[in-house]
Design an enzyme around this catalytic site. Structure first.
Site, short mmCIF file in Angstrom:
data_model
loop_
_atom_site.label_atom_id
_atom_site.label_comp_id
_atom_site.label_asym_id
_atom_site.label_seq_id
_atom_site.Cartn_x
_atom_site.Cartn_y
_atom_site.Cartn_z
N GLU A 124 0.85 -1.19 0.00
CA GLU A 124 0.00 0.00 0.00
C GLU A 124 0.88 1.24 0.00
O GLU A 124 1.84 1.32 0.78
CB GLU A 124 -0.91 0.01 1.24
N GLU A 293 -7.83 -4.72 11.18
CA GLU A 293 -7.42 -5.40 9.95
C GLU A 293 -8.47 -6.43 9.52
O GLU A 293 -8.70 -6.63 8.33
CB GLU A 293 -6.06 -6.06 10.14
#
Length: 849
Positions: A124, A293
């Site tokens: 990311e 998450e």
């Protein structure tokens, strides 16, 4: 060309490309600085079109499109140009890619304990193409098939389940099931001699992985328990089964962030493996990260944002839902107090900087994404979503999600799709709400305005809403008013009123005629996202009786309001310090207590008049030592107070006690002087110049790990000697081979309060090295050095002038300028607070207990 992808380029490419799949083979079995990457990409396209695929490689060995070799000139260093596309295409790319040491791409780490090599990826927002050729944007989802050539003794983990591997962990090829359609940034590879533990929950195989040298410190029972509770919560709330088969959680070294939501292959920082005793607050933070998450598996991985403009929604949703899961499904039932005292405080601070932005940010390219991993994206967004759930009704909020996930499964969506789902479930239009909360920046301040009648009751009562001139939006809020009275049992809630407020002045008629409260708490219940102010009566009550306010959320709100008033120079730092010093020992929420003691240090170092700093720190050290000795032996509070005592110690007597605790000559019953506490004590002594190199070297021998090396580097850099500062500065600026994690460690020790004269020459050097910081380095390193080398501890007009000059330095991109701008804001705030503290000398001095 810079390695960057613009939103317009991504949108254009998405119109040309469809039906993408990848078959990737990575050769990780050899040493050296590079690895072999072979990628076969199959995709449909507009016939005759030209586009590009992203690739950052040391060399392209072969590139063949539809059987036709591409010319070497097609590769520009970050992009491979693809001319003359067919309706159906096959691209083969063979490249030598580079291992990284900055925590992005494919990071390589050698464990100093056993010399074992560990690898992991971090992609990311725009890093997957450092490992394989790909269309590196979130809306070009694809199925991935991965193969990895690995060394003997290694384990390899990826998004899919293992379908083939060498027998007995021998050297050879690992292969994985083809994934469902996912975005490039959530693909992952983790490889090395990782130790693992396994369990199963319902039909989900669970794995936990870490380095062999850390296995003895892992507590898998608690991690598995939180994981199972999370799956039960999310699958029930969303009414959608977990979409990625197995679920592995991997703790990896030198990780830049807390964790990353790779589909079915979540990576975590090793800070969540506790080598020493930690408080319940640390365990709560780890649980929140695990649940954050996990929430991404649905919101982010199953349904993914179209482009990075909706990064805020991705992160805010996971944060909000993680706190819900904490409160409703785990033992951490009081997590909303932590949300108020920690997360929202971060949001309020971020929202007052010159760099603040609307929750929905304008992300023009992938470089801009780095600007928005901030308190607006995570904390303000989560606060706003909590308000939204209350606005549409919790039942409608959940019902909307249950419609949203199957409608967009394995695809991409935008904010409008999310709001449409909630509108359909609630039958309420959210256009006005979205404009008010998502498209304007800044945080408002709510002040109670009351008259007191002759019989001691409130007369005309109102709430005044104020907004800064730069961001003048006045929003609608649903807020509570808590009336607390002082009695034998403490500060007890007499009545709570809820009301909607709008505009600059809102009457509160239900307060009229009520007896004046000892504490009038605006935003009781923490429904609103706004700074709150306490009237003079309430501040006086808290100054004397804060420790007798028993409701943990109300207490967290009061602590937060007092801190915000101190930051805004409405409450002198010495007055804030006096209240905390007098009442912090009564705080029962260990997370709130830890935050309080951190803030009080900041109030002393940054916001108090300089001539008051040493007396305040000396007083704090005495109070902390007393609380440490009075705490229940072995309790979390004892550890928190011990760390606070060491951090504040100033006098020779206080420093001698710290040394005695470290050496074992002074015993505090129940206090475990373990690895982490030893390093903390040593660091505090180093800042004061009360230890030497031999003591630091001996501690490194006691802790011969990579973490020990970094703690030693931080401690050396903190010593108040010119040679140590010069060595740390030169290493972080000039050593191009040093891992980013070690540079972060050195930077953490370099700037210390109380060492201003020693650090002053480096202010000018910051300007001199700033162009070098941004010339040819990876962005992660440039961002770190810009923030770490800025003269944070030098609080004066000359530092503001230096910041102005730094903003004009050529070659510094917007992310770097943002860091400087925020540091400038922090300096200005500190100067205002120091002036207010100087003016308050003699008022509400240090209050004896």
């Amino acid at each position: 060309m810079a390695d960057n992808l613009t939103r317009d380029e991504a949108a254009s490419r998405a119109t040309l490309i469809r039906d993408v799949s990848y078959d990737v083979r990575l050769g990780l079995s050899t040493g050296g600085d590079t690895f072999r990457s072979e990628t076969t990409v199959r995709f449909g396209a507009e016939t005759g079109a030209t586009t590009f695929i992203d690739l950052d490689a040391a060399a392209v060995i072969d590139a063949t499109l539809n059987g036709r070799p591409l010319d070497h000139s097609a590769f520009s260093g970050h992009r491979l140009h693809l001319p003359g596309l067919a309706a159906d295409n096959e691209l083969l790319v063979v490249a030598e890619c580079e291992y990284q040491h900055t925590g992005v791409g494919l990071h390589r780490f050698v464990d100093p304990v056993d010399d074992q090599v560990y690898l992991y990826t971090q992609f990311e927002a725009f890093e997957a193409h450092r490992v394989y050729a790909c269309f590196d944007q979130p809306d070009l989802k694809a199925a991935f098939t991965l193969h990895v050539d690995a060394r003997q003794g290694w384990t390899v983990v990826s998004n899919g389940a293992v379908i083939d591997r060498p027998a007995d962990l021998g050297a050879g090829l690992w292969s994985f099931t083809t994934t469902s359609p996912i975005s490039t940034y959530i693909t992952a590879v983790v490889a090395g001699p990782y130790a693992s533990l396994h369990d199963r929950h319902r039909d989900i195989d669970l794995g936990i992985y870490c380095r062999r040298s850390l296995l003895d410190h892992l507590d898998p029972e608690e991690i598995f328990t939180i994981t199972k509770q999370g799956f039960d919560f999310f699958t029930s709330a969303f009414q959608y089964p977990y979409p990625f088969g197995k679920y592995d959680q991997l703790f990896v070294p030198e990780f830049n962030a807390g964790a990353m939501e790779n589909a079915g292959c979540v990576t975590f920082s090793e800070v969540y493996i506790f080598r020493s005793k930690v408080t319940e607050a640390s365990r709560r933070r780890r649980a929140e990260t695990i649940l954050h998450e996990m929430a991404h598996m649905w919101f982010g991985d199953l349904v993914t944002m179209q482009w990075w403009d909706d990064l805020w929604l991705n992160e805010s949703f996971a944060t909000y839902m993680a706190y819900r899961a904490l409160v409703e499904s785990t033992r951490f039932h009081g997590a909303w107090s932590d949300f108020a005292s920690d997360l929202k405080a971060w949001a309020y601070s971020q929202d007052q900087l010159a760099s603040t932005h609307p929750v929905v940010a304008d992300i023009v390219d992938t470089d801009a994404v780095r600007n928005n991993f901030d308190g607006i994206t995570y904390a303000k967004g989560a606060s706003v979503l909590r308000q939204l759930a209350a606005w549409v009704g919790d039942g409608a909020f959940i019902a909307g999600l249950r419609e949203y996930f199957p409608r967009h499964e394995f695809g991409n969506a935008e904010l409008r799709h999310f709001l449409e789902a909630l509108e359909g479930a609630s039958e309420r239009s959210l256009d006005a709400w979205a404009h008010e909360w998502l498209q304007t920046a800044g945080v408002a301040t709510l002040r109670p305005v009351t008259e007191v009648t002759g019989d001691g009751c409130y007369g005309k009562s109102a709430v005044v809403q104020e907004a800064p001139s730069e961001h003048p939006a006045l929003r609608s809020h649903r807020i509570g008013f808590g009336l607390y009275d002082l009695g034998d049992d403490g500060l007890i809630l007499r009545r709570r009123i809820e009301q909607d407020i709008q505009g600059s002045h809102t009457p509160v008629p239900e307060l009229d005629g009520q007896p004046v409260a000892d504490l009038l708490l605006v935003n009781d219940g923490d429904l609103a996202y706004a700074k709150i102010r306490l009237d003079a009566t309430s501040v006086g009550t808290l100054r004397e009786h804060m420790g007798r306010l028993h409701d943990p959320l109300a207490r967290a709100l009061c602590w937060g309001s007092l801190w915000d008033m101190a930051r805004d120079a409405e409450l002198a730092a010495r007055q804030y310090v006096a209240i905390v010093a007098r009442h912090a020992h009564a705080e029962t929420d260990i997370g709130v207590l830890g935050g309080l003691l951190s803030r009080i240090q900041a109030a002393v170092d940054r916001y108090s008049a300089p001539d008051n700093r040493v007396p305040l720190r000396t007083m704090l050290a005495d109070r902390a030592r007393e609380s440490m000795e009075n705490a229940e032996p072995g309790a979390d509070s004892q550890l928190v107070w011990a760390r606070a005592f060491a951090s504040s110690a100033q006098t020779e007597e206080q420093l001698a006690i710290v040394r005695g605790i470290l050496a074992g000559g002074i015993e505090v019953k129940g206090l475990s002087v373990d690895t982490d506490l030893r390093w903390h004590l040593l660091m505090c002594l180093a800042v004061m110049g009360a230890v030497d190199e031999d003591v630091i070297a001996a501690e490194e021998r006691r802790d011969p790990t990579d973490q020990g090396r970094r703690r030693g580097a931080t401690t050396r850099a903190a010593l108040p000697f010119a040679a140590n500062k010069a060595a740390a500065w030169d290493a972080v600026v000039s050593d191009d081979r040093m891992p980013l994690a070690m540079k972060r460690a050195l930077s953490a020790g370099f700037s210390q309060y109380g060492q201003e004269e020693l650090l002053r020459p480096y202010a000018r050097r910051f300007l001199d090295v700033l162009p070098r910081i941004w010339d040819g380095r990876q962005a992660e390193e440039s961002l770190l050095l810009t923030g770490a080398l800025y003269p944070t501890t030098l609080l004066g007009d000359d530092t503001l002038q230096l910041a102005d000059a730094a903003l004009d330095v050529a070659g510094v991109p917007e992310p770097g300028k943002r860091i400087i701008l925020e540091a400038r804001d922090a300096t200005r705030r500190a100067l205002r607070a120091r002036a207010a503290d100087h003016d308050a000398a003699g008022q509400y001095g240090i209050v004896p207990r």
